[in-house]
Design an enzyme around this catalytic site. Structure first.
Site, PDB file in Angstrom:
ATOM      1  N   ASN A  65      11.942  46.325 -48.598  1.00 25.59           N
ATOM      2  CA  ASN A  65      11.878  47.522 -49.439  1.00 25.59           C
ATOM      3  C   ASN A  65      12.610  48.637 -48.695  1.00 25.59           C
ATOM      4  O   ASN A  65      12.076  49.197 -47.740  1.00 25.59           O
ATOM      5  CB  ASN A  65      10.392  47.883 -49.669  1.00 25.59           C
ATOM      6  CG  ASN A  65      10.223  49.193 -50.402  1.00 25.59           C
ATOM      7  OD1 ASN A  65      11.182  49.759 -50.928  1.00 25.59           O
ATOM      8  ND2 ASN A  65       8.998  49.686 -50.432  1.00 25.59           N
ATOM      9  N   TRP A  66      13.822  48.928 -49.148  1.00 22.73           N
ATOM     10  CA  TRP A  66      14.644  49.909 -48.420  1.00 22.73           C
ATOM     11  C   TRP A  66      14.201  51.347 -48.696  1.00 22.73           C
ATOM     12  O   TRP A  66      14.658  52.259 -48.041  1.00 22.73           O
ATOM     13  CB  TRP A  66      16.120  49.749 -48.790  1.00 22.73           C
ATOM     14  CG  TRP A  66      16.741  48.447 -48.378  1.00 22.73           C
ATOM     15  CD1 TRP A  66      16.127  47.373 -47.769  1.00 22.73           C
ATOM     16  CD2 TRP A  66      18.114  48.069 -48.541  1.00 22.73           C
ATOM     17  NE1 TRP A  66      17.033  46.369 -47.551  1.00 22.73           N
ATOM     18  CE2 TRP A  66      18.266  46.764 -48.022  1.00 22.73           C
ATOM     19  CE3 TRP A  66      19.239  48.696 -49.079  1.00 22.73           C
ATOM     20  CZ2 TRP A  66      19.483  46.094 -48.019  1.00 22.73           C
ATOM     21  CZ3 TRP A  66      20.466  48.021 -49.091  1.00 22.73           C
ATOM     22  CH2 TRP A  66      20.578  46.742 -48.558  1.00 22.73           C
ATOM     23  N   LYS A  67      13.338  51.536 -49.688  1.00 30.49           N
ATOM     24  CA  LYS A  67      12.867  52.883 -50.064  1.00 30.49           C
ATOM     25  C   LYS A  67      14.075  53.805 -50.298  1.00 30.49           C
ATOM     26  O   LYS A  67      15.112  53.335 -50.756  1.00 30.49           O
ATOM     27  CB  LYS A  67      11.908  53.427 -49.008  1.00 30.49           C
ATOM     28  CG  LYS A  67      10.775  52.432 -48.714  1.00 30.49           C
ATOM     29  CD  LYS A  67       9.625  53.030 -47.968  1.00 30.49           C
ATOM     30  CE  LYS A  67       8.571  51.953 -47.744  1.00 30.49           C
ATOM     31  NZ  LYS A  67       7.364  52.450 -47.100  1.00 30.49           N
ATOM     32  N   HIS A 116       3.983  50.635 -56.054  1.00 27.05           N
ATOM     33  CA  HIS A 116       3.946  50.931 -54.619  1.00 27.05           C
ATOM     34  C   HIS A 116       3.087  52.176 -54.402  1.00 27.05           C
ATOM     35  O   HIS A 116       3.112  53.098 -55.214  1.00 27.05           O
ATOM     36  CB  HIS A 116       5.372  51.151 -54.099  1.00 27.05           C
ATOM     37  CG  HIS A 116       5.420  51.204 -52.605  1.00 27.05           C
ATOM     38  ND1 HIS A 116       5.066  52.333 -51.910  1.00 27.05           N
ATOM     39  CD2 HIS A 116       5.746  50.270 -51.678  1.00 27.05           C
ATOM     40  CE1 HIS A 116       5.169  52.077 -50.614  1.00 27.05           C
ATOM     41  NE2 HIS A 116       5.588  50.833 -50.447  1.00 27.05           N
ATOM     42  N   GLU A 153       3.478  54.665 -52.627  1.00 26.18           N
ATOM     43  CA  GLU A 153       4.237  55.932 -52.644  1.00 26.18           C
ATOM     44  C   GLU A 153       4.485  56.389 -54.082  1.00 26.18           C
ATOM     45  O   GLU A 153       4.536  57.583 -54.354  1.00 26.18           O
ATOM     46  CB  GLU A 153       5.546  55.765 -51.850  1.00 26.18           C
ATOM     47  CG  GLU A 153       5.253  55.688 -50.355  1.00 26.18           C
ATOM     48  CD  GLU A 153       6.233  54.871 -49.532  1.00 26.18           C
ATOM     49  OE1 GLU A 153       7.333  54.554 -50.030  1.00 26.18           O
ATOM     50  OE2 GLU A 153       5.882  54.532 -48.380  1.00 26.18           O
ATOM     51  N   GLU A 201      -0.782  46.217 -49.412  1.00 26.37           N
ATOM     52  CA  GLU A 201      -0.257  47.173 -48.438  1.00 26.37           C
ATOM     53  C   GLU A 201      -1.294  48.264 -48.189  1.00 26.37           C
ATOM     54  O   GLU A 201      -1.414  49.203 -48.987  1.00 26.37           O
ATOM     55  CB  GLU A 201       1.026  47.820 -48.964  1.00 26.37           C
ATOM     56  CG  GLU A 201       2.126  46.827 -49.258  1.00 26.37           C
ATOM     57  CD  GLU A 201       3.494  47.490 -49.234  1.00 26.37           C
ATOM     58  OE1 GLU A 201       4.335  47.026 -48.451  1.00 26.37           O
ATOM     59  OE2 GLU A 201       3.698  48.471 -49.969  1.00 26.37           O
ATOM     60  N   GLY A 208       4.400  52.619 -42.678  1.00 26.45           N
ATOM     61  CA  GLY A 208       5.261  53.547 -41.943  1.00 26.45           C
ATOM     62  C   GLY A 208       4.561  54.242 -40.783  1.00 26.45           C
ATOM     63  O   GLY A 208       5.106  55.161 -40.183  1.00 26.45           O
ATOM     64  N   SER A 267       3.924  48.268 -41.737  1.00 27.41           N
ATOM     65  CA  SER A 267       4.330  48.157 -40.331  1.00 27.41           C
ATOM     66  C   SER A 267       4.450  46.704 -39.858  1.00 27.41           C
ATOM     67  O   SER A 267       4.160  46.386 -38.703  1.00 27.41           O
ATOM     68  CB  SER A 267       3.385  48.950 -39.417  1.00 27.41           C
ATOM     69  OG  SER A 267       3.413  50.324 -39.774  1.00 27.41           O
ATOM     70  N   GLY A 326       9.162  47.435 -44.953  1.00 24.51           N
ATOM     71  CA  GLY A 326       9.818  48.722 -45.151  1.00 24.51           C
ATOM     72  C   GLY A 326      10.779  49.009 -44.011  1.00 24.51           C
ATOM     73  O   GLY A 326      11.905  48.523 -43.993  1.00 24.51           O
ATOM     74  N   GLY A 327      10.316  49.799 -43.044  1.00 25.84           N
ATOM     75  CA  GLY A 327      11.171  50.249 -41.936  1.00 25.84           C
ATOM     76  C   GLY A 327      11.993  49.137 -41.288  1.00 25.84           C
ATOM     77  O   GLY A 327      13.198  49.291 -41.063  1.00 25.84           O
TER      78      GLY A 327
HETATM   79  P1  PGA Z   1       6.629  49.795 -43.630  1.00 23.51           P
HETATM   80  O1  PGA Z   1       6.595  49.884 -45.229  1.00 23.51           O
HETATM   81  O2  PGA Z   1       6.995  48.382 -43.276  1.00 23.51           O
HETATM   82  O3  PGA Z   1       7.680  50.802 -43.214  1.00 23.51           O
HETATM   83  O4  PGA Z   1       5.261  50.163 -43.151  1.00 23.51           O
HETATM   84  C1  PGA Z   1       6.123  48.826 -46.024  1.00 23.51           C
HETATM   85  C2  PGA Z   1       6.189  49.214 -47.490  1.00 23.51           C
HETATM   86  O5  PGA Z   1       5.797  50.340 -47.830  1.00 23.51           O
HETATM   87  O6  PGA Z   1       6.631  48.421 -48.347  1.00 23.51           O
END
Ligand code: PGA
Length: 250
Positions: free
Chosen positions: A9-11, A96, A98, A168, A174, A213, A234-235
């Site tokens: 997930n590149w956000k 998600h 977010e 998640e 993050g 994470s 994500g990251g």
């Molecule tokens: P993260 O994000 O790996 O940066 O914690 C995961 C996500 O929100 O899909």
């Protein structure tokens, strides 16, 4: 047999040119990953068409990060499921945390999004997870069960068969704080049980990803758990090397 999946997930990161380079690097690294592991990347909307050209003909599946709850028409700023399919997507992330937290997405909207996406041939990567207060109050099982029931219990078995679930925990996204393998396993098992209560044996076929994470250093321990079928990353998905290293952790 359910699938093992690692999805990136590149956000809201990378320019189009950077995203194309990242996709090329992931495609190059993907030959090292056993074919039993499915690879998915979810770039921003603006990147989908050029990234589809990069991953077309490779084993990498293309996903969006969101999609509209309406089919088409006067909904300024929205992107429809048909548009995603026409851009080359096979998947879309939905719900998600977010989106729920910053853009007010509710379970009611998500019912429409999930159903519409499936009706257009997309597989939703449907996200659930508790926040820190809910975890500290010991309410995580209830919160996640409710999220599943409110949205996924509205689906038919045929629709449900298309869904990938991502657990998640919001406090792990993050933040560098990962759920321990034991914490993640117990809630993944609970999710599978909640799915089984409605859909029976189909629950054994549903892929449930862990996200929050997840990185090369902890993926192996997480993926070794019986109910963890992969990760939503994500990251660490912004570095092809790390993303591939995670995919090599089964
Ligand atoms: P993260 O994000 O790996 O940066 O914690 C995961 C996500 O929100 O899909």
């Amino acid at each position: 047999m359910r699938k093992n999946i690692v999805a990136g997930n590149w956000k809201m990161n990378t320019t189009v040119a950077e995203g194309v380079e990242l996709a090329k690097a992931v495609a190059a690294g993907s030959s090292e990953v056993p074919s039993s592991v499915e690879l998915i990347i979810a770039p921003p909307f603006t990147h989908l068409v050029p990234v589809a050209e990069v991953v077309g003909g490779t084993r990498i599946g293309l996903s969006a990060q969101n999609c509209a709850d309406k089919e088409k028409g006067a909904y300024t700023g929205e992107v429809s499921a048909d548009m995603l399919v026409s851009a080359g997507c096979k998947y879309t992330i939905l719900g998600h945390s977010e989106r729920r937290q910053y853009y007010g997405e509710t379970d009611a909207t998500l019912v429409d999004k999930v159903k519409l996406a499936i009706s257009k041939g997309l597989s939703p990567i449907f996200c659930v997870g508790e926040n820190l207060d809910e975890r500290e109050a010991g309410r995580h099982f209830d919160v996640v069960s409710e999220q599943i029931k409110n949205v996924l219990y509205t689906l038919s078995a045929d629709e449900m068969a298309k869904v990938i679930i991502a657990y998640e925990p919001v406090w792990a996204i993050g933040t560098g704080k990962t759920a321990t393998a034991a914490q993640a396993q117990e809630i993944h098992a609970c999710i599978r049980k909640v799915v089984a209560d409605k859909f029976g044996a189909l629950a054994e076929e549903i892929t449930i990803l862990y996200g929050g994470s997840c990185k090369p250093g902890n993926a192996k321990e997480l993926f070794a758990c019986p109910d963890i079928d992969g990760g939503l990353i994500g990251g660490a998905a912004l570095k092809a090397e790390d993303f591939i290293a995670i995919a090599l952790s089964f």
